[in-house]
Design an enzyme around this catalytic site. Structure first.
Site, PDB file in Angstrom:
ATOM      1  N   ASN A  39       0.822  -1.220   0.000  1.00  0.00           N
ATOM      2  CA  ASN A  39       0.000   0.000   0.000  1.00  0.00           C
ATOM      3  C   ASN A  39       0.854   1.268   0.000  1.00  0.00           C
ATOM      4  OD1 ASN A  39       0.989   0.153   2.582  1.00  0.00           O
ATOM      5  ND2 ASN A  39      -1.001   0.167   3.614  1.00  0.00           N
ATOM      6  N   ASP A  65      -4.084  -2.478   0.033  1.00  0.00           N
ATOM      7  CA  ASP A  65      -3.814  -2.689   1.450  1.00  0.00           C
ATOM      8  C   ASP A  65      -4.151  -4.140   1.822  1.00  0.00           C
ATOM      9  OD1 ASP A  65      -3.770  -0.579   4.139  1.00  0.00           O
ATOM     10  OD2 ASP A  65      -4.321  -2.686   4.431  1.00  0.00           O
ATOM     11  N   SER A 131      10.990 -11.231  13.970  1.00  0.00           N
ATOM     12  CA  SER A 131      12.106 -10.376  14.394  1.00  0.00           C
ATOM     13  C   SER A 131      12.702 -10.890  15.692  1.00  0.00           C
ATOM     14  CB  SER A 131      11.562  -8.961  14.597  1.00  0.00           C
ATOM     15  OG  SER A 131      12.508  -8.163  15.261  1.00  0.00           O
ATOM     16  N   TYR A 155       5.101  -3.237  19.006  1.00  0.00           N
ATOM     17  CA  TYR A 155       5.586  -3.787  17.730  1.00  0.00           C
ATOM     18  C   TYR A 155       6.018  -5.241  17.916  1.00  0.00           C
ATOM     19  CZ  TYR A 155       9.009  -4.992  14.141  1.00  0.00           C
ATOM     20  OH  TYR A 155       9.716  -5.667  13.180  1.00  0.00           O
ATOM     21  N   LYS A 159       4.429  -9.071  16.403  1.00  0.00           N
ATOM     22  CA  LYS A 159       5.173 -10.174  15.766  1.00  0.00           C
ATOM     23  C   LYS A 159       4.932 -11.476  16.526  1.00  0.00           C
ATOM     24  CE  LYS A 159       7.135  -7.967  12.422  1.00  0.00           C
ATOM     25  NZ  LYS A 159       6.722  -8.233  11.057  1.00  0.00           N
ATOM     26  N   ASN A 205      17.062   3.569  13.244  1.00  0.00           N
ATOM     27  CA  ASN A 205      18.071   2.507  13.340  1.00  0.00           C
ATOM     28  C   ASN A 205      19.461   3.049  13.045  1.00  0.00           C
ATOM     29  OD1 ASN A 205      15.480   0.653  12.011  1.00  0.00           O
ATOM     30  ND2 ASN A 205      16.355   0.161  13.995  1.00  0.00           N
TER      31      ASN A 205
HETATM   32  P1  NAD Z   1       9.575  -1.467   5.207  1.00  0.00           P
HETATM   33  O1  NAD Z   1       8.711  -0.520   5.966  1.00  0.00           O
HETATM   34  O2  NAD Z   1      10.642  -0.908   4.343  1.00  0.00           O
HETATM   35  O3  NAD Z   1       8.666  -2.430   4.309  1.00  0.00           O
HETATM   36  C1  NAD Z   1       7.381  -2.835   4.693  1.00  0.00           C
HETATM   37  C2  NAD Z   1       6.449  -2.603   3.505  1.00  0.00           C
HETATM   38  O4  NAD Z   1       5.128  -3.036   3.856  1.00  0.00           O
HETATM   39  C3  NAD Z   1       6.361  -1.130   3.089  1.00  0.00           C
HETATM   40  O5  NAD Z   1       6.626  -1.003   1.713  1.00  0.00           O
HETATM   41  C4  NAD Z   1       4.918  -0.744   3.428  1.00  0.00           C
HETATM   42  O6  NAD Z   1       4.414   0.234   2.528  1.00  0.00           O
HETATM   43  C5  NAD Z   1       4.209  -2.090   3.337  1.00  0.00           C
HETATM   44  N1  NAD Z   1       2.993  -2.180   4.152  1.00  0.00           N
HETATM   45  C6  NAD Z   1       2.855  -1.893   5.476  1.00  0.00           C
HETATM   46  N2  NAD Z   1       1.591  -2.120   5.852  1.00  0.00           N
HETATM   47  C7  NAD Z   1       0.909  -2.571   4.769  1.00  0.00           C
HETATM   48  C8  NAD Z   1      -0.426  -2.950   4.535  1.00  0.00           C
HETATM   49  N3  NAD Z   1      -1.354  -2.916   5.508  1.00  0.00           N
HETATM   50  N4  NAD Z   1      -0.788  -3.356   3.289  1.00  0.00           N
HETATM   51  C9  NAD Z   1       0.128  -3.400   2.294  1.00  0.00           C
HETATM   52  N5  NAD Z   1       1.419  -3.035   2.459  1.00  0.00           N
HETATM   53  C10 NAD Z   1       1.804  -2.618   3.688  1.00  0.00           C
HETATM   54  O7  NAD Z   1      10.191  -2.497   6.271  1.00  0.00           O
HETATM   55  P2  NAD Z   1      11.335  -3.591   6.072  1.00  0.00           P
HETATM   56  O8  NAD Z   1      12.529  -3.128   6.844  1.00  0.00           O
HETATM   57  O9  NAD Z   1      11.488  -3.931   4.654  1.00  0.00           O
HETATM   58  O10 NAD Z   1      10.701  -4.780   6.899  1.00  0.00           O
HETATM   59  C11 NAD Z   1       9.976  -5.820   6.272  1.00  0.00           C
HETATM   60  C12 NAD Z   1       9.424  -6.763   7.325  1.00  0.00           C
HETATM   61  O11 NAD Z   1      10.499  -7.278   8.104  1.00  0.00           O
HETATM   62  C13 NAD Z   1       8.484  -6.077   8.322  1.00  0.00           C
HETATM   63  O12 NAD Z   1       7.438  -6.969   8.617  1.00  0.00           O
HETATM   64  C14 NAD Z   1       9.345  -5.849   9.537  1.00  0.00           C
HETATM   65  O13 NAD Z   1       8.584  -5.817  10.728  1.00  0.00           O
HETATM   66  C15 NAD Z   1      10.258  -7.058   9.478  1.00  0.00           C
HETATM   67  N6  NAD Z   1      11.533  -6.832  10.157  1.00  0.00           N
HETATM   68  C16 NAD Z   1      12.313  -5.784   9.779  1.00  0.00           C
HETATM   69  C17 NAD Z   1      13.518  -5.538  10.439  1.00  0.00           C
HETATM   70  C18 NAD Z   1      14.388  -4.354  10.059  1.00  0.00           C
HETATM   71  O14 NAD Z   1      15.256  -3.984  10.835  1.00  0.00           O
HETATM   72  N7  NAD Z   1      14.224  -3.747   8.895  1.00  0.00           N
HETATM   73  C19 NAD Z   1      13.925  -6.391  11.479  1.00  0.00           C
HETATM   74  C20 NAD Z   1      13.122  -7.478  11.825  1.00  0.00           C
HETATM   75  C21 NAD Z   1      11.919  -7.690  11.140  1.00  0.00           C
HETATM   76  C1  UD1 Z   2      15.622  -1.663  17.062  1.00  0.00           C
HETATM   77  C2  UD1 Z   2      14.320  -1.897  17.784  1.00  0.00           C
HETATM   78  C3  UD1 Z   2      13.897  -3.359  17.573  1.00  0.00           C
HETATM   79  C4  UD1 Z   2      13.782  -3.665  16.087  1.00  0.00           C
HETATM   80  C5  UD1 Z   2      15.110  -3.340  15.408  1.00  0.00           C
HETATM   81  C6  UD1 Z   2      15.073  -3.530  13.915  1.00  0.00           C
HETATM   82  C7  UD1 Z   2      14.258  -0.361  19.699  1.00  0.00           C
HETATM   83  C8  UD1 Z   2      14.334  -0.243  21.178  1.00  0.00           C
HETATM   84  N1  UD1 Z   2      14.492  -1.598  19.201  1.00  0.00           N
HETATM   85  O1  UD1 Z   2      16.551  -2.585  17.566  1.00  0.00           O
HETATM   86  O2  UD1 Z   2      12.660  -3.603  18.205  1.00  0.00           O
HETATM   87  O3  UD1 Z   2      13.465  -5.021  15.883  1.00  0.00           O
HETATM   88  O4  UD1 Z   2      15.468  -1.969  15.677  1.00  0.00           O
HETATM   89  O5  UD1 Z   2      14.199  -2.608  13.321  1.00  0.00           O
HETATM   90  O6  UD1 Z   2      13.992   0.611  18.992  1.00  0.00           O
HETATM   91  N2  UD1 Z   2      21.959   3.382  18.310  1.00  0.00           N
HETATM   92  C9  UD1 Z   2      22.600   4.557  18.643  1.00  0.00           C
HETATM   93  N3  UD1 Z   2      22.205   5.724  18.041  1.00  0.00           N
HETATM   94  C10 UD1 Z   2      21.194   5.750  17.112  1.00  0.00           C
HETATM   95  C11 UD1 Z   2      20.539   4.551  16.778  1.00  0.00           C
HETATM   96  C12 UD1 Z   2      20.937   3.372  17.407  1.00  0.00           C
HETATM   97  O7  UD1 Z   2      23.517   4.573  19.483  1.00  0.00           O
HETATM   98  O8  UD1 Z   2      20.870   6.853  16.608  1.00  0.00           O
HETATM   99  C13 UD1 Z   2      22.403   2.108  18.930  1.00  0.00           C
HETATM  100  C14 UD1 Z   2      21.339   1.400  19.764  1.00  0.00           C
HETATM  101  O9  UD1 Z   2      21.357   1.844  21.080  1.00  0.00           O
HETATM  102  C15 UD1 Z   2      21.771  -0.063  19.606  1.00  0.00           C
HETATM  103  C16 UD1 Z   2      22.400  -0.124  18.200  1.00  0.00           C
HETATM  104  O10 UD1 Z   2      22.741   1.226  17.871  1.00  0.00           O
HETATM  105  O11 UD1 Z   2      22.756  -0.386  20.546  1.00  0.00           O
HETATM  106  C17 UD1 Z   2      21.451  -0.653  17.127  1.00  0.00           C
HETATM  107  O12 UD1 Z   2      20.238   0.092  17.172  1.00  0.00           O
HETATM  108  P1  UD1 Z   2      19.056  -0.150  16.110  1.00  0.00           P
HETATM  109  O13 UD1 Z   2      19.610  -0.113  14.739  1.00  0.00           O
HETATM  110  O14 UD1 Z   2      17.960   0.806  16.452  1.00  0.00           O
HETATM  111  O15 UD1 Z   2      18.593  -1.665  16.357  1.00  0.00           O
HETATM  112  P2  UD1 Z   2      18.094  -2.392  17.691  1.00  0.00           P
HETATM  113  O16 UD1 Z   2      18.380  -1.592  18.891  1.00  0.00           O
HETATM  114  O17 UD1 Z   2      18.641  -3.770  17.662  1.00  0.00           O
END
Ligand code: NAD
Ligand code: UD1
Length: 344
Positions: A39, A65, A131, A155, A159, A205
């Site tokens: 979406n 969606d 995750s 969040y 999951k 992140n």
């Molecule tokens: P992202 O936000 O870049 O991609 C998610 C996509 O889903 C987006 O393009 C968004 O537009 C679409 N979307 C959201 N809700 C929707 C809906 N209701 N209908 C249709 N489309 C929808 O995120 P990502 O980093 O690519 O993550 C992908 C998946 O992996 C997610 O489920 C996320 O929770 C999971 N995940 C991500 C991370 C990370 O750090 N990136 C870590 C662990 C798990």
């Molecule tokens: C975060 C989320 C987690 C999610 C994951 C991937 C939180 C509390 N946790 O995890 O739920 O699954 O992202 O999307 O948000 N850091 C800094 N400065 C910054 C950003 C991060 O010091 O501006 C540090 C953090 O404290 C951490 C490390 O970098 O020690 C990684 O951070 P991040 O990339 O946000 O990942 P997670 O903390 O693992």
């Protein structure tokens, strides 16, 4: 890859997003036919255009969606999917705490609608993006799949609830083949530099934040705490290249061909790196200095989190190959070529 291409057409929900778009590249390169449902709530269709450019292949993009049951019925009615890779979801921890209902609605209700459509059309092969966040703040490192779950924010709970829904569904109908993949910290970008992570707002992140500092979009990095019980005091995480992550999904699809049931696998490298190590690695890859300031710890952060990926190594025949240097080089290539992301 012949057995893979025999599997037919794949539906990728969230395929316009960061990980989903890299997945589409890998699927098209492996010979699959791909439909994306997204979406665009956290992405743009530019990523789909980029996927098609780098692969020189086309895919079918449906801008709907997940919660729209009518749209899903039409889509499943006109296509026969061999499997669904389910990436669509909202993922910002802070937003999920501010608006938990939006997260339960989008992630949990969206998944229910998808599972209903799959059930109605006898599509019963699913790979779900879970995750490491489901483990909460674990006591023991490295984290195995048997480590007790304990998500600490909405969040993470979406999951975890989805994982339980999937287990209940599989228990009632053993024809389901479900792979739950618990990602550690996905980073990196496609080698072309034309596909990468493009956060809508200021990144939450670490990796995209550092990249935006390096390219001059942000003034400096705030390091959240240097008093953790880790070698240099900063937080330790298991960063995994997005290309390795998507290879893990191809391995999971192959696994599901041979194994009905429900399987859970960690996708991580098994190695932890501190914030300071990541900053140094990015400085080396980019030749830029990353100004840093130590600030207070971020609420909800674990000192360290890294995977035991043994189960995925053994059962999926998969292991992560790319090191932190390669992750940083690829992110920097993407960020330099697209300083404003896909919008430029
Ligand atoms: P992202 O936000 O870049 O991609 C998610 C996509 O889903 C987006 O393009 C968004 O537009 C679409 N979307 C959201 N809700 C929707 C809906 N209701 N209908 C249709 N489309 C929808 O995120 P990502 O980093 O690519 O993550 C992908 C998946 O992996 C997610 O489920 C996320 O929770 C999971 N995940 C991500 C991370 C990370 O750090 N990136 C870590 C662990 C798990
Ligand atoms: C975060 C989320 C987690 C999610 C994951 C991937 C939180 C509390 N946790 O995890 O739920 O699954 O992202 O999307 O948000 N850091 C800094 N400065 C910054 C950003 C991060 O010091 O501006 C540090 C953090 O404290 C951490 C490390 O970098 O020690 C990684 O951070 P991040 O990339 O946000 O990942 P997670 O903390 O693992």
């Amino acid at each position: 890859m012949s057995e893979l291409s025999n599997m037919g057409e794949i539906l990728v929900t969230g395929g316009a997003g960061y990980i989903g778009s890299h997945m589409c590249v890998a699927l098209l390169d492996a010979g699959y036919t791909v439909t994306v449902l997204d979406n665009l709530s956290n992405s743009t269709s530019e990523s789909i255009a980029a996927v098609q450019r780098v692969t020189n292949r086309t895919l079918d993009f449906v801008a709907d969606d997940l919660r729209d049951a009518g749209a899903l019925a039409r889509l499943f009615g006109r296509k026969r999917f061999a499997a669904v890779l389910h990436f669509a979801g909202l993922k910002a921890v802070g937003q999920s705490t501010a608006d938990p209902l939006a997260y339960y609605d989008n992630n949990v209700v969206g998944t229910l609608r998808l599972l209903e459509a799959m059930t109605a059309h006898q599509v019963r092969t699913l790979v779900f993006s879970s995750s490491a966040t489901v483990y909460g703040i674990p006591d023991v490192m490295p984290i195995t799949e048997d480590s007790p779950p304990g998500p600490i924010n909405p969040y993470g709970r979406t999951k975890f609830h989805i994982e339980q829904i999937l287990a209940d569904l599989q228990a009632t109908d053993p024809a389901w083949r479900i792979s739950i993949l618990r990602y550690f910290n996905p980073v990196g970008a496609h080698i072309s530099g034309d596909l990468g992570e493009d956060p809508n707002d200021v990144p939450n992140n670490l990796m995209p934040y550092i990249a935006q500092v390096a390219v001059g979009r942000l003034p400096g990095l705030r390091i959240f705490g240097d008093d953790y019980p880790t070698p240099d005091g900063t937080g330790v995480r298991d960063y995994i290249h997005v290309d390795d992550l998507v290879e893990g999904h191809l391995a999971a699809l192959r696994y599901l061909e041979r194994h009905p049931g429900l399987a859970i696998h960690n996708l991580g490298t098994g190695r932890g790196h501190s914030v300071l190590e990541m900053v140094r690695a990015f400085e080396a890859a980019s030749g830029r200095t990353i100004p840093c300031e130590i600030v207070a710890r971020r609420a909800g952060d674990a000192a360290e989190s890294y995977a035991d990926p043994t189960k995925a190594n053994r059962e999926l025949g998969w292991r992560a190959r790319h090191d932190v240097r390669r992750m940083c080089e690829d992110v920097w290539r993407w960020q330099q070529r697209h300083p404003q992301g896909y919008r430029a």
